[in-house]
Design a protein around this motif. Structure first.
Motif, PDB file in Angstrom:
ATOM      1  N   MET A 176       0.798  -1.220   0.000  1.00 19.13           N
ATOM      2  CA  MET A 176       0.000   0.000   0.000  1.00 19.13           C
ATOM      3  C   MET A 176       0.837   1.280   0.000  1.00 19.13           C
ATOM      4  SD  MET A 176      -3.034   0.605  -0.631  1.00 19.13           S
ATOM      5  CE  MET A 176      -3.490  -1.120  -0.561  1.00 19.13           C
ATOM      6  N   PRO A 177       1.990   1.371   0.714  1.00 16.48           N
ATOM      7  CA  PRO A 177       2.790   2.602   0.619  1.00 16.48           C
ATOM      8  C   PRO A 177       3.210   2.925  -0.805  1.00 16.48           C
ATOM      9  CG  PRO A 177       3.534   1.270   2.474  1.00 16.48           C
ATOM     10  CD  PRO A 177       2.559   0.432   1.698  1.00 16.48           C
ATOM     11  N   VAL A 178       3.556   1.890  -1.580  1.00 18.25           N
ATOM     12  CA  VAL A 178       3.960   2.113  -2.965  1.00 18.25           C
ATOM     13  C   VAL A 178       2.764   2.560  -3.799  1.00 18.25           C
ATOM     14  CG1 VAL A 178       5.084   1.086  -4.977  1.00 18.25           C
ATOM     15  CG2 VAL A 178       5.714   0.330  -2.693  1.00 18.25           C
ATOM     16  N   VAL A 179       1.599   1.986  -3.531  1.00 22.34           N
ATOM     17  CA  VAL A 179       0.391   2.342  -4.280  1.00 22.34           C
ATOM     18  C   VAL A 179       0.041   3.817  -4.074  1.00 22.34           C
ATOM     19  CG1 VAL A 179      -2.089   1.911  -4.512  1.00 22.34           C
ATOM     20  CG2 VAL A 179      -0.514   0.003  -4.219  1.00 22.34           C
ATOM     21  N   ILE A 180       0.109   4.271  -2.823  1.00 18.95           N
ATOM     22  CA  ILE A 180      -0.185   5.674  -2.532  1.00 18.95           C
ATOM     23  C   ILE A 180       0.738   6.593  -3.317  1.00 18.95           C
ATOM     24  CG2 ILE A 180      -0.145   7.446  -0.727  1.00 18.95           C
ATOM     25  CD1 ILE A 180      -1.001   5.313   1.255  1.00 18.95           C
ATOM     26  N   SER A 181       2.021   6.254  -3.325  1.00 20.78           N
ATOM     27  CA  SER A 181       3.000   7.071  -4.042  1.00 20.78           C
ATOM     28  C   SER A 181       2.743   7.041  -5.543  1.00 20.78           C
ATOM     29  CB  SER A 181       4.414   6.560  -3.731  1.00 20.78           C
ATOM     30  OG  SER A 181       5.382   7.334  -4.403  1.00 20.78           O
ATOM     31  N   LEU A 182       2.414   5.869  -6.077  1.00 21.26           N
ATOM     32  CA  LEU A 182       2.160   5.733  -7.512  1.00 21.26           C
ATOM     33  C   LEU A 182       0.929   6.528  -7.939  1.00 21.26           C
ATOM     34  CD1 LEU A 182       2.761   4.407 -10.241  1.00 21.26           C
ATOM     35  CD2 LEU A 182       1.425   2.426  -9.504  1.00 21.26           C
ATOM     36  N   LEU A 183      -0.142   6.438  -7.175  1.00 16.06           N
ATOM     37  CA  LEU A 183      -1.358   7.183  -7.502  1.00 16.06           C
ATOM     38  C   LEU A 183      -1.127   8.684  -7.413  1.00 16.06           C
ATOM     39  CD1 LEU A 183      -4.018   4.961  -5.691  1.00 16.06           C
ATOM     40  CD2 LEU A 183      -3.648   5.167  -8.156  1.00 16.06           C
ATOM     41  N   ASN A 184      -0.282   9.095  -6.478  1.00 21.03           N
ATOM     42  CA  ASN A 184       0.070  10.504  -6.367  1.00 21.03           C
ATOM     43  C   ASN A 184       0.776  10.980  -7.631  1.00 21.03           C
ATOM     44  OD1 ASN A 184       0.512  13.038  -4.802  1.00 21.03           O
ATOM     45  ND2 ASN A 184       2.638  12.420  -4.985  1.00 21.03           N
TER      46      ASN A 184
ATOM     47  N   ILE B 248       9.751   9.216  -8.807  1.00 20.47           N
ATOM     48  CA  ILE B 248      11.032   8.896  -8.166  1.00 20.47           C
ATOM     49  C   ILE B 248      10.797   8.197  -6.837  1.00 20.47           C
ATOM     50  CG2 ILE B 248      13.094   9.898  -7.095  1.00 20.47           C
ATOM     51  CD1 ILE B 248      12.928  12.122  -9.238  1.00 20.47           C
ATOM     52  N   LEU B 249       9.857   8.728  -6.049  1.00 18.92           N
ATOM     53  CA  LEU B 249       9.566   8.133  -4.746  1.00 18.92           C
ATOM     54  C   LEU B 249       9.007   6.719  -4.905  1.00 18.92           C
ATOM     55  CD1 LEU B 249       9.368   8.377  -1.692  1.00 18.92           C
ATOM     56  CD2 LEU B 249       7.133   9.459  -1.972  1.00 18.92           C
TER      57      LEU B 249
ATOM     58  N   ALA C 157      15.893   3.679  13.982  1.00 16.16           N
ATOM     59  CA  ALA C 157      16.095   3.018  12.694  1.00 16.16           C
ATOM     60  C   ALA C 157      14.834   3.152  11.849  1.00 16.16           C
ATOM     61  CB  ALA C 157      16.441   1.546  12.904  1.00 16.16           C
ATOM     62  N   ILE C 158      14.952   3.799  10.701  1.00 19.56           N
ATOM     63  CA  ILE C 158      13.787   4.086   9.861  1.00 19.56           C
ATOM     64  C   ILE C 158      13.875   3.283   8.568  1.00 19.56           C
ATOM     65  CG2 ILE C 158      12.412   5.874   8.758  1.00 19.56           C
ATOM     66  CD1 ILE C 158      12.686   6.220  11.784  1.00 19.56           C
ATOM     67  N   HIS C 159      12.902   2.400   8.368  1.00 19.97           N
ATOM     68  CA  HIS C 159      12.812   1.660   7.109  1.00 19.97           C
ATOM     69  C   HIS C 159      11.965   2.477   6.131  1.00 19.97           C
ATOM     70  CE1 HIS C 159      11.891  -1.491   4.194  1.00 19.97           C
ATOM     71  NE2 HIS C 159      12.885  -2.196   4.710  1.00 19.97           N
ATOM     72  N   PRO C 160      12.328   2.503   4.840  1.00 17.16           N
ATOM     73  CA  PRO C 160      11.589   3.328   3.869  1.00 17.16           C
ATOM     74  C   PRO C 160      10.095   3.029   3.785  1.00 17.16           C
ATOM     75  CG  PRO C 160      13.648   2.556   2.922  1.00 17.16           C
ATOM     76  CD  PRO C 160      13.498   1.850   4.232  1.00 17.16           C
ATOM     77  N   VAL C 161       9.693   1.775   4.075  1.00 23.08           N
ATOM     78  CA  VAL C 161       8.269   1.451   3.949  1.00 23.08           C
ATOM     79  C   VAL C 161       7.643   1.106   5.298  1.00 23.08           C
ATOM     80  CG1 VAL C 161       8.422   0.723   1.557  1.00 23.08           C
ATOM     81  CG2 VAL C 161       8.818  -0.963   3.355  1.00 23.08           C
ATOM     82  N   ALA C 162       8.253   1.557   6.395  1.00 18.00           N
ATOM     83  CA  ALA C 162       7.624   1.360   7.704  1.00 18.00           C
ATOM     84  C   ALA C 162       6.386   2.240   7.785  1.00 18.00           C
ATOM     85  CB  ALA C 162       8.605   1.716   8.818  1.00 18.00           C
TER      86      ALA C 162
ATOM     87  N   MET D  97       2.585   4.861   4.700  1.00 19.44           N
ATOM     88  CA  MET D  97       2.843   5.802   3.629  1.00 19.44           C
ATOM     89  C   MET D  97       4.300   6.214   3.700  1.00 19.44           C
ATOM     90  SD  MET D  97       1.275   9.500   4.779  1.00 19.44           S
ATOM     91  CE  MET D  97       2.034  10.453   6.108  1.00 19.44           C
ATOM     92  N   PRO D  98       4.861   6.736   2.611  1.00 16.57           N
ATOM     93  CA  PRO D  98       6.255   7.172   2.625  1.00 16.57           C
ATOM     94  C   PRO D  98       6.509   8.223   3.704  1.00 16.57           C
ATOM     95  CG  PRO D  98       5.406   7.104   0.382  1.00 16.57           C
ATOM     96  CD  PRO D  98       4.234   6.880   1.291  1.00 16.57           C
ATOM     97  N   GLY D  99       7.540   8.004   4.521  1.00 21.65           N
ATOM     98  CA  GLY D  99       7.906   8.987   5.535  1.00 21.65           C
ATOM     99  C   GLY D  99       7.019   8.997   6.757  1.00 21.65           C
TER     100      GLY D  99
END
Length: 461
Positions: free
Chosen positions: A209-217, A249-250, A339-344, A347-349
Motif C-alpha cells: 500500500m505505501p507504494v500504491v499511494i506514491s504511484l497514484l500521487n 522517483i519516490l 532506525a527508519i525503514h523506507p516502507v515502515a 505511507m512514505p515517511g
C-alpha cells in the motif's frame, strides 16, 4: 496584463521549487509547505486574472466549499489516519482533473476545431485522473479497513479483465479524438477508466500500500500536467510535472526498498492476511516474554539503544512517550538512535512525520542503509510495532513472499525487545521469524502503555 500574469507564474514556480527543497528535513518541512502554499496562492491569483475568466460566484463558492471541507479535515485528522487522508485528498485531485477534462469536452463540442494535442492531452488526463480517483478511493477503503486488506482478485481472469477495461478506455479515447462528439462516449471513457482504477488496486495487498499511494500521487500529477497542456495553463503544467516527477522517483525508491518491481505490484500485491505463531509443521512455537521492569533494567545498563518504530507505534500514538524514554536514557549517558525503514508504516515517511511531531532530533533518525551496519554494536534494539521490515525471513527463507526485501537487521543486535499487542502478522500476512530468535523478548500490550511503564521504571532506577 499577459506579461504580469507570466511574471506571477514564474514567481509561483520558484516558490514551489524552493518550498519542495524545504521538505528534505523535518525542521524545514513546515516552512517549505508554507512557501509552496504561498506559491500556489499566487498561481491561483494569476489564473483568476486571465482574460475571459468569469463565473466569479461559482469560483468563490468552490473555494469556500474546499476551505470548509479541507481545513477542518486536515486539522482534526489523527497521525495514524494520515495515510488515509493522503490517499483521499490525492484522489480528489485526480477526480477534479477528470471532471475538468469532461467540461473541456462539452465546451468544445467534442474538441471540434481544437488542435490534436488538446484532444490527446485532455483525454489522457481524463483516463489517468479517473484511474487515480477511483484507485485512491479503494486505497483509502483498504487503509481505513472498510475493505479487506487482503488482495481481492478475479484469479486467472484478473489480468485479462484489466487489459479489456484499459483497451475499452483507449478505444473510446481514439473515437473521441477522431471526431466523435456524443457525450456518452466521454462518460463511457470515464467509467471505463474508473473501473480500471478499481480492478487494479483491489488485488494489491496491504504490504504494497505505501507504494500504491506514491504511484497514484504520481499519476494525479501527470494528469494535472496533461490537463494544463490542454488548457494552456502554465501553473497546472509545472505543478503537475513536479508532483508527477517527484512521485515517480519516490515510487521507484519505495519499490526498491521492498525488492519488488512496480509492474509486479500493479499486477497484484501480497499482504493483509493473518498469520499465527506456528512452524511449518503446524506446532506452536515458543516465545520468551519480558516485563517493563526487566526491559528498563536492560536498557539502563546498555551503551547503545536503537528504537525501531513501526505502524504499531503510530496506532498507539506512542511517539511522545518514546521520546520521553529516550531523554531518560540519554541522561544516563546512553546513545539512542532510531532506525527508519523506507516502507515502515502505511505511507512514505510515516515514521519520520510521527517522530518529528515528538521533537525527536533529526540527527538521531537513521535510514536503513546507515543503521544496519550499527546493529552489531547495539546492545538493545527496541522494536515498537514494526513487523515485516524486521523479519529475517527476507534474508534466510527463499520461499517467503518477502525474500530479498531489504530489512532492518535488528537480529544482529545483542538483544532484541519487541513491543506488540499479540502475535499477529504484519501487512505481508506472514509470521515474523524474529519473534522466535533466542535473543528476542516479547513485551506484550499497548505500545504507549508499555513504554509508559518503562519510563516509570527508568525514573525509579
Amino acid at each position: 496584463m499577459t506579461t504580469f500574469i507570466a511574471v506571477l507564474y514564474i514567481i509561483s514556480f520558484a516558490l514551489f521549487i524552493y518550498g519542495l527543497m524545504g521538505l528534505t528535513g523535518p525542521r524545514t518541512a513546515v516552512r517549505g509547505n508554507w512557501i509552496a502554499a504561498v506559491g500556489m496562492a499566487i498561481a491561483v491569483i494569476a489564473t483568476l486574472l486571465t482574460p475571459g475568466m468569469s463565473n466569479w460566484l461559482l469560483i468563490a463558492l468552490g473555494v469556500a466549499i474546499g476551505v470548509v471541507v479541507g481545513v477542518p479535515s486536515a486539522r482534526k485528522v489523527k497521525m495514524t489516519a494520515m495515510p488515509q487522508m493522503v490517499a483521499l485528498f490525492n484522489g480528489v485531485g485526480g477526480g477534479a482533473v477528470a471532471l475538468i477534462a469532461w467540461v473541456e469536452f462539452r465546451t468544445t463540442e467534442g474538441y471540434a476545431h481544437e488542435p490534436a494535442y488538446v484532444a490527446i492531452a485532455s483525454l489522457f488526463a481524463a483516463i489517468v485522473g479517473s484511474v487515480s480517483f477511483w484507485g485512491s478511493n479503494i486505497a483509502f477503503g483498504k487503509l481505513q479497513e472498510l475493505i479487506s486488506g487482503r488482495p481481492i482478485t478475479l484469479g486467472k481472469l484478473q489480468q485479462p479483465v484489466n487489459a479489456l477495461v484499459l483497451i475499452a478506455a483507449i478505444v473510446l479515447a481514439v473515437v473521441i479524438a477522431s471526431g466523435g462528439d456524443a457525450e456518452l462516449l466521454m462518460i463511457g471513457l470515464l467509467v471505463a477508466a474508473g473501473v480500471l482504477g478499481v480492478v487494479v488496486v483491489l488485488p494489491i495487498g496491504g504490504a504494497d500500500m505505501p507504494v500504491v499511494i506514491s504511484l497514484l500521487n504520481a499519476l494525479t500529477g501527470l494528469s494535472a500536467a496533461a490537463m494544463g497542456l490542454a488548457l494552456d495553463n502554465t501553473a497546472l503544467i509545472v505543478a503537475g510535472m513536479i508532483v508527477g516527477a517527484s512521485g515517480s522517483i519516490l515510487t521507484n525508491l519505495m519499490a526498491k526498498a521492498m525488492n519488488r518491481s512496480i509492474p509486479a505490484i500493479v499486477a497484484g500485491g501480497f499482504g493483509g492476511g493473518t498469520a499465527v505463531a506456528s512452524g511449518g509443521s503446524g506446532e506452536v512455537r515458543p516465545v520468551r516474554s519480558t516485563s517493563a521492569s526487566d526491559t528498563a533494567i536492560q536498557m539502563a545498563y546498555a551503551n547503545k539503544v536503537v528504537v525501531v518504530p513501526g505502524y504499531g507505534m503510530a496506532v498507539a500514538q506512542a511517539q511522545h512517550v518514546v521520546r520521553e524514554m529516550a531523554k531518560l536514557l540519554e541522561a544516563k549517558g546512553i546513545t539512542v538512535a532510531y532506525a527508519i525503514h523506507p516502507v515502515a508504516g502505511r505511507m512514505p515517511g510515516h515514521m519520520n512525520v510521527l517522530l518529528a511531531e515528538a521533537d525527536v532530533p533529526y540527527e538521531q533518525l537513521k535510514e536503513m542503509d546507515e543503521i544496519n551496519s550499527e546493529f552489531a554494536q547495539t546492545d538493545v534494539a527496541l522494536v515498537i510495532g514494526a513487523n515485516d521490515v524486521t523479519n529475517p525471513a527476507a534474508e534466510t527463507d527463499p520461499g517467503s513472499p518477502i525474500y530479498g526485501m531489504p530489512i532492518l537487521k535488528v537480529n544482529h543486535s545483542r538483544s532484541v525487545i519487541v513491543l506488540k499487542r499479540g502475535m499477529s502478522s504484519g501487512f505481508a500476512g506472514i509470521d515474523n521469524e524474529l519473534f522466535y530468535d533466542a535473543k528476542t523478548s516479547m513485551l506484550f500490550g499497548d505500545a504507549k502503555s508499555s513504554v509508559g511503564e518503562i519510563v516509570e521504571e527508568l525514573k525509579a532506577l
